[in-house]
Scaffold this motif. Structure first.
Motif, PDB file in Angstrom:
ATOM      1  N   LYS A 259      11.201  28.896  31.780  1.00 27.75           N
ATOM      2  CA  LYS A 259      11.016  27.957  31.507  1.00 27.75           C
ATOM      3  C   LYS A 259      10.640  26.464  33.432  1.00 27.75           C
ATOM      4  O   LYS A 259      12.054  27.373  33.956  1.00 27.75           O
ATOM      5  CB  LYS A 259      12.061  26.777  30.990  1.00 27.75           C
ATOM      6  N   LEU A 260       9.819  26.262  33.235  1.00 25.22           N
ATOM      7  CA  LEU A 260       9.941  24.754  34.347  1.00 25.22           C
ATOM      8  C   LEU A 260      10.259  23.641  34.058  1.00 25.22           C
ATOM      9  O   LEU A 260       9.334  23.199  33.267  1.00 25.22           O
ATOM     10  CB  LEU A 260       8.146  25.140  35.098  1.00 25.22           C
ATOM     11  N   GLN A 261      11.281  23.493  34.621  1.00 28.01           N
ATOM     12  CA  GLN A 261      11.914  21.502  33.717  1.00 28.01           C
ATOM     13  C   GLN A 261      10.881  20.751  34.925  1.00 28.01           C
ATOM     14  O   GLN A 261      10.559  21.280  36.090  1.00 28.01           O
ATOM     15  CB  GLN A 261      13.143  21.613  34.312  1.00 28.01           C
ATOM     16  N   SER A 262      10.621  19.532  34.146  1.00 26.74           N
ATOM     17  CA  SER A 262      10.218  18.408  34.905  1.00 26.74           C
ATOM     18  C   SER A 262      10.485  17.535  34.880  1.00 26.74           C
ATOM     19  O   SER A 262      11.692  17.515  33.179  1.00 26.74           O
ATOM     20  CB  SER A 262       8.487  18.697  33.584  1.00 26.74           C
ATOM     21  N   ASP A 263      10.664  17.329  35.034  1.00 27.48           N
ATOM     22  CA  ASP A 263      11.074  15.131  35.261  1.00 27.48           C
ATOM     23  C   ASP A 263      10.550  14.023  34.257  1.00 27.48           C
ATOM     24  O   ASP A 263       9.755  14.291  33.525  1.00 27.48           O
ATOM     25  CB  ASP A 263      11.917  14.393  37.032  1.00 27.48           C
ATOM     26  N   ASP A 264      11.094  12.932  34.460  1.00 32.16           N
ATOM     27  CA  ASP A 264      11.030  11.672  33.414  1.00 32.16           C
ATOM     28  C   ASP A 264       9.312  11.207  34.038  1.00 32.16           C
ATOM     29  O   ASP A 264       9.225  10.486  33.593  1.00 32.16           O
ATOM     30  CB  ASP A 264      11.916  10.263  33.371  1.00 32.16           C
ATOM     31  N   ALA A 303       4.728  26.861  27.806  1.00 30.99           N
ATOM     32  CA  ALA A 303       7.141  27.193  26.988  1.00 30.99           C
ATOM     33  C   ALA A 303       7.453  26.050  27.832  1.00 30.99           C
ATOM     34  O   ALA A 303       8.863  25.920  27.008  1.00 30.99           O
ATOM     35  CB  ALA A 303       6.880  28.241  26.997  1.00 30.99           C
ATOM     36  N   SER A 304       6.669  25.293  28.970  1.00 31.88           N
ATOM     37  CA  SER A 304       7.617  24.902  29.963  1.00 31.88           C
ATOM     38  C   SER A 304       7.421  23.183  28.955  1.00 31.88           C
ATOM     39  O   SER A 304       6.548  22.172  29.424  1.00 31.88           O
ATOM     40  CB  SER A 304       7.386  25.038  30.884  1.00 31.88           C
ATOM     41  N   THR A 305       7.823  22.678  28.216  1.00 30.44           N
ATOM     42  CA  THR A 305       7.766  20.784  28.155  1.00 30.44           C
ATOM     43  C   THR A 305       8.510  20.617  28.457  1.00 30.44           C
ATOM     44  O   THR A 305       9.338  20.809  28.687  1.00 30.44           O
ATOM     45  CB  THR A 305       7.770  20.899  26.473  1.00 30.44           C
ATOM     46  N   GLY A 306       8.308  18.807  28.562  1.00 28.27           N
ATOM     47  CA  GLY A 306       9.056  18.182  28.872  1.00 28.27           C
ATOM     48  C   GLY A 306       8.343  16.872  27.962  1.00 28.27           C
ATOM     49  O   GLY A 306       7.965  16.892  27.781  1.00 28.27           O
ATOM     50  N   THR A 307       9.711  15.395  28.836  1.00 29.07           N
ATOM     51  CA  THR A 307       9.219  14.560  28.560  1.00 29.07           C
ATOM     52  C   THR A 307       7.510  13.737  28.814  1.00 29.07           C
ATOM     53  O   THR A 307       6.812  13.520  27.554  1.00 29.07           O
ATOM     54  CB  THR A 307       9.863  13.109  29.204  1.00 29.07           C
ATOM     55  N   LYS A 308       7.040  14.310  29.512  1.00 29.49           N
ATOM     56  CA  LYS A 308       5.844  14.175  30.017  1.00 29.49           C
ATOM     57  C   LYS A 308       4.969  15.100  29.433  1.00 29.49           C
ATOM     58  O   LYS A 308       3.662  14.767  29.617  1.00 29.49           O
ATOM     59  CB  LYS A 308       5.595  13.746  31.269  1.00 29.49           C
ATOM     60  N   HIS A 309       5.134  16.466  29.069  1.00 29.45           N
ATOM     61  CA  HIS A 309       4.574  17.327  28.689  1.00 29.45           C
ATOM     62  C   HIS A 309       4.942  17.931  27.350  1.00 29.45           C
ATOM     63  O   HIS A 309       5.551  18.895  27.634  1.00 29.45           O
ATOM     64  CB  HIS A 309       5.248  18.931  30.095  1.00 29.45           C
ATOM     65  N   PRO A 310       5.279  17.053  26.904  1.00 32.60           N
ATOM     66  CA  PRO A 310       5.555  17.612  24.868  1.00 32.60           C
ATOM     67  C   PRO A 310       4.503  18.561  24.460  1.00 32.60           C
ATOM     68  O   PRO A 310       5.000  19.287  23.690  1.00 32.60           O
ATOM     69  CB  PRO A 310       5.428  16.145  24.124  1.00 32.60           C
ATOM     70  N   ASN A 311       3.524  18.891  25.320  1.00 35.95           N
ATOM     71  CA  ASN A 311       2.749  20.228  24.172  1.00 35.95           C
ATOM     72  C   ASN A 311       2.555  21.227  25.615  1.00 35.95           C
ATOM     73  O   ASN A 311       2.072  22.301  25.346  1.00 35.95           O
ATOM     74  CB  ASN A 311       1.252  19.957  24.264  1.00 35.95           C
ATOM     75  N   GLY A 312       3.535  21.113  26.860  1.00 34.18           N
ATOM     76  CA  GLY A 312       4.016  22.534  27.557  1.00 34.18           C
ATOM     77  C   GLY A 312       2.880  21.677  29.046  1.00 34.18           C
ATOM     78  O   GLY A 312       2.570  20.833  29.128  1.00 34.18           O
ATOM     79  N   LEU A 313       3.497  22.292  29.703  1.00 32.50           N
ATOM     80  CA  LEU A 313       3.468  21.798  31.788  1.00 32.50           C
ATOM     81  C   LEU A 313       1.545  22.425  31.764  1.00 32.50           C
ATOM     82  O   LEU A 313       1.725  22.856  31.368  1.00 32.50           O
ATOM     83  CB  LEU A 313       4.717  22.853  32.226  1.00 32.50           C
ATOM     84  N   ALA A 523      -2.286  21.001  39.692  1.00 29.75           N
ATOM     85  CA  ALA A 523      -2.408  20.703  37.910  1.00 29.75           C
ATOM     86  C   ALA A 523      -2.636  18.793  38.004  1.00 29.75           C
ATOM     87  O   ALA A 523      -2.277  18.215  38.936  1.00 29.75           O
ATOM     88  CB  ALA A 523      -0.513  21.403  37.793  1.00 29.75           C
ATOM     89  N   HIS A 524      -3.991  18.602  37.364  1.00 26.38           N
ATOM     90  CA  HIS A 524      -4.045  17.145  37.171  1.00 26.38           C
ATOM     91  C   HIS A 524      -2.525  16.358  36.635  1.00 26.38           C
ATOM     92  O   HIS A 524      -2.444  15.135  37.301  1.00 26.38           O
ATOM     93  CB  HIS A 524      -5.033  17.310  36.253  1.00 26.38           C
ATOM     94  N   ASP A 525      -2.248  16.954  36.383  1.00 29.09           N
ATOM     95  CA  ASP A 525      -1.085  16.014  35.704  1.00 29.09           C
ATOM     96  C   ASP A 525       1.016  16.647  35.959  1.00 29.09           C
ATOM     97  O   ASP A 525       1.699  16.271  35.267  1.00 29.09           O
ATOM     98  CB  ASP A 525      -1.414  15.483  34.008  1.00 29.09           C
ATOM     99  N   ALA A 526       1.044  17.474  37.295  1.00 28.65           N
ATOM    100  CA  ALA A 526       1.881  17.748  37.418  1.00 28.65           C
ATOM    101  C   ALA A 526       1.578  17.559  38.778  1.00 28.65           C
ATOM    102  O   ALA A 526       1.346  18.866  39.688  1.00 28.65           O
ATOM    103  CB  ALA A 526       2.486  19.192  37.232  1.00 28.65           C
TER     104      ALA A 526
END
Length: 564
Positions: A259-264, A303-313, A523-526
């Motif tokens: 997993k790659l973790q992402s912040d808020d 597999a790397s979901t997060g607050t800003k990436h609920p469907n994956g990074l 990435a467009h959104d990271a």
């Protein structure tokens, strides 16, 4: 947990140029590689290890894929799909899980894409059922990096001008061709008599020693085998080894990133991985580069979901995994029997070891009224000898044409003929696998790997246009074998995906609605995430992908260096 400037996941053709470039520039780099760290002393010409037991890839009981393939049509004419785990089917979609990745086991056919490949949509128009788009960059953007790969990775050959040859900033390759098999003279003569232009196939193989790498020793065992001399331009031999010597690059083998973790804010903060003993670790970095292999990169991002990436990074527009492409085409053979030749010619044809180094690109663009579409994208034909693997060749003789088992004296005679009476000349066809809605990666809801992570589910639908082009090229390829007086000429083209030729899934583009990355492979959104393996490719072209992956990764490495 340690802070680095850059964390790279994957050490193959997509990751190694980034590690090499940034380590040379003095930035701190860590490379997380799921496989072991093997070197030249670990590679032998062992067919059982290489090609029967698959020791360089994961055991399917531990790590597998789920392949979703065609299963006929329903009453309304719509395709049905059937899923099967590769643990059950044995259809292995791994292709080298070691430091340096699958580049350790490539044949090293290095062809550049051509300017037309970057503008497939605008050059040839839309094709119904295909998601063909133009690239957000042009050939001129990659040309300097193709040239860079030639010198740093090591590409040997001669540049031959022909009607579809791509522009070059240098007159020729930095290394002369590897030693060529005598059959090439007969091949060239046949091509010229047909009005074709035979080309010397560039190879990522050194013809002589350079630095710490020895030159090719011409064992005859190249494709699918690791190189025991370092002549093959694998990512480890050519780049990772050099990155290590800078003192700024650390490679961690047996590091399975789950997993790659992402912040808020949506920025990637950490990479979570298991080590050899299945202990969990976390690494932080300013910038993250994913280069796992097209299928596994999509799997990791999903597999790397997060607050800003609920469907994956990087998946906020649900494009991760979409528009996966393989290489379309097929292969063919012709046989030359020594009894039909002079002694001199027979002795020449019996030689093993030197490369064929011959291909054709006369139909890279098809302009033929007999074809369905008069002007269409064509492809590349490459010629080679049949692989010397004795066990595999013998195993293929145990069944006759009626699928009946052969044994006893009949089998003995077939073995004798195969190994002593003839030489088999082959060709491979490479043409575009058009991206469609029926070729993509998702996460399987049930199958898990040995760490408990969802495995990649891969739908492998193809477009019928791929087969039309492949068959057209195969028939052209056969004409050369006929001109050379080969016997038992045959060819086959299918929609079966080659697991060693895969790209797409995170394609780059200008519009975030239909792409995952921008033109810089960011990435467009990271904003601190880049993808540099074959995933970035929106279309595959009609050549093997490795050289383009290397070149683009060097391009993105310069972008990241400027940013740092």
């Amino acid at each position: 947990m340690t802070d680095y400037d850059v964390c790279i996941i994957g050490s193959g053709a997509g990751g190694s140029p980034v590690a090499y470039t940034l380590a040379e520039a003095g930035y701190s780099v860590v490379v997380l590689e799921k496989g072991p760290w093997l070197t030249e002393k670990d590679y032998f010409k062992d067919e059982l290890a290489c090609c029967r037991r698959s020791v360089y890839t994961p055991q399917l009981k531990d790590e597998r894929h789920v392949i979703e393939d065609y299963d006929g049509k329903d009453a309304n004419g719509n395709y049905k799909w059937a899923s099967e785990s590769t643990y059950e089917s044995g259809w292995d979609f791994w292709n080298g899980n070691v430091v340096g990745g699958s580049s350790n086991f490539m044949s090293g056919y290095f062809y550049r894409l051509k300017p037309v490949d970057f503008n497939l949509r605008s050059e040839f128009g839309p094709i119904e059922g295909a998601n063909v788009v133009d690239w957000p960059i042009q050939y001129s953007d990659l040309e300097p990096y193709y040239t860079k790969v030639e010198s740093i990775v090591g590409v040997s050959g001669h540049a031959v001008k022909h009607k579809f040859s791509e522009p070059r900033s240098t007159r020729d390759f930095p290394y002369p061709p590897t030693v060529e098999h005598p059959i090439t003279g007969y091949f060239d003569k046949a091509c010229f008599s047909l009005g074709y232009q035979p080309l010397q196939t560039p190879r990522a193989v050194l013809p002589y020693a350079v630095g710490q790498r020895r030159g090719c020793e011409y064992s005859g065992y190249c494709g699918s085998y690791g190189c025991s001399t370092g002549a093959k331009g694998s990512a480890r031999a050519a780049l990772i080894d050099k990155a290590i010597t800078t003192g700024h690059c650390k490679v961690i083998p047996y590091a399975k990133v789950y997993k790659l973790q992402s912040d808020d804010r949506g920025k990637v903060s950490h990479a979570n991985y298991y080590d050899y003993n299945n202990n969990k670790h976390t690494i932080s970095a300013k910038i993250f580069v994913v280069a796992c292999h097209a299928i596994e990169t999509s799997r990791l991002l999903l597999a790397s979901t997060g607050t800003k990436h609920p469907n994956g990074l990087a998946n906020n527009t649900n494009q991760v995994g979409k528009n996966l492409v393989f290489s379309a085409g097929g292969s063919g053979t012709g046989e030359f029997f020594y009894k039909d030749m002079s002694k001199q010619q027979a002795d020449e044809f019996k030689i093993r070891g030197p490369f064929i180094n011959r291909g054709l690109q006369d139909w890279y663009v098809i302009d033929d009224k007999s074809f369905d579409i008069q002007k269409a994208k064509g492809g590349t034909i490459d010629y080679l000898l049949s692989h010397p693997n004795p066990t595999t060749r013998a195993d293929n003789l145990k069944w006759d044409n009626n699928d009946k088992l052969v044994w006893g004296n009949t089998l003995k005679q077939r073995l004798k003929a195969e190994f002593t009476e003839k030489q088999t000349f082959r060709f491979e066809v490479f043409n575009d696998w058009l991206p469609t809605d029926d070729c993509f990666v998702s996460l399987d809801p049930e199958e898990k790997d040995k760490w408990g992570s969802a495995v990649a589910k891969v739908r492998v639908g193809y477009h019928d246009h791929d087969l039309k082009v492949g068959n057209y090229l195969a028939k052209k390829a056969e004409t050369v074998l006929k001109q050379m007086n080969a016997k038992n000429i045959s060819s086959s083209v299918s929609g079966s995906p080659p697991a060693n030729l895969v790209a797409g899934g995170c394609r780059f583009g200008k519009d975030p609605a239909i792409s995952v990355l921008n033109a810089d492979c960011q990435a467009h959104d990271a904003e601190n995430l880049y993808v540099t393996d074959g995933s970035f490719m929106p279309t595959g072209g009609s050549v093997p992908y490795t050289w383009t992956i290397y070149a683009n990764a060097f391009r993105v490495a310069d972008i990241i260096k400027r940013r740092l």
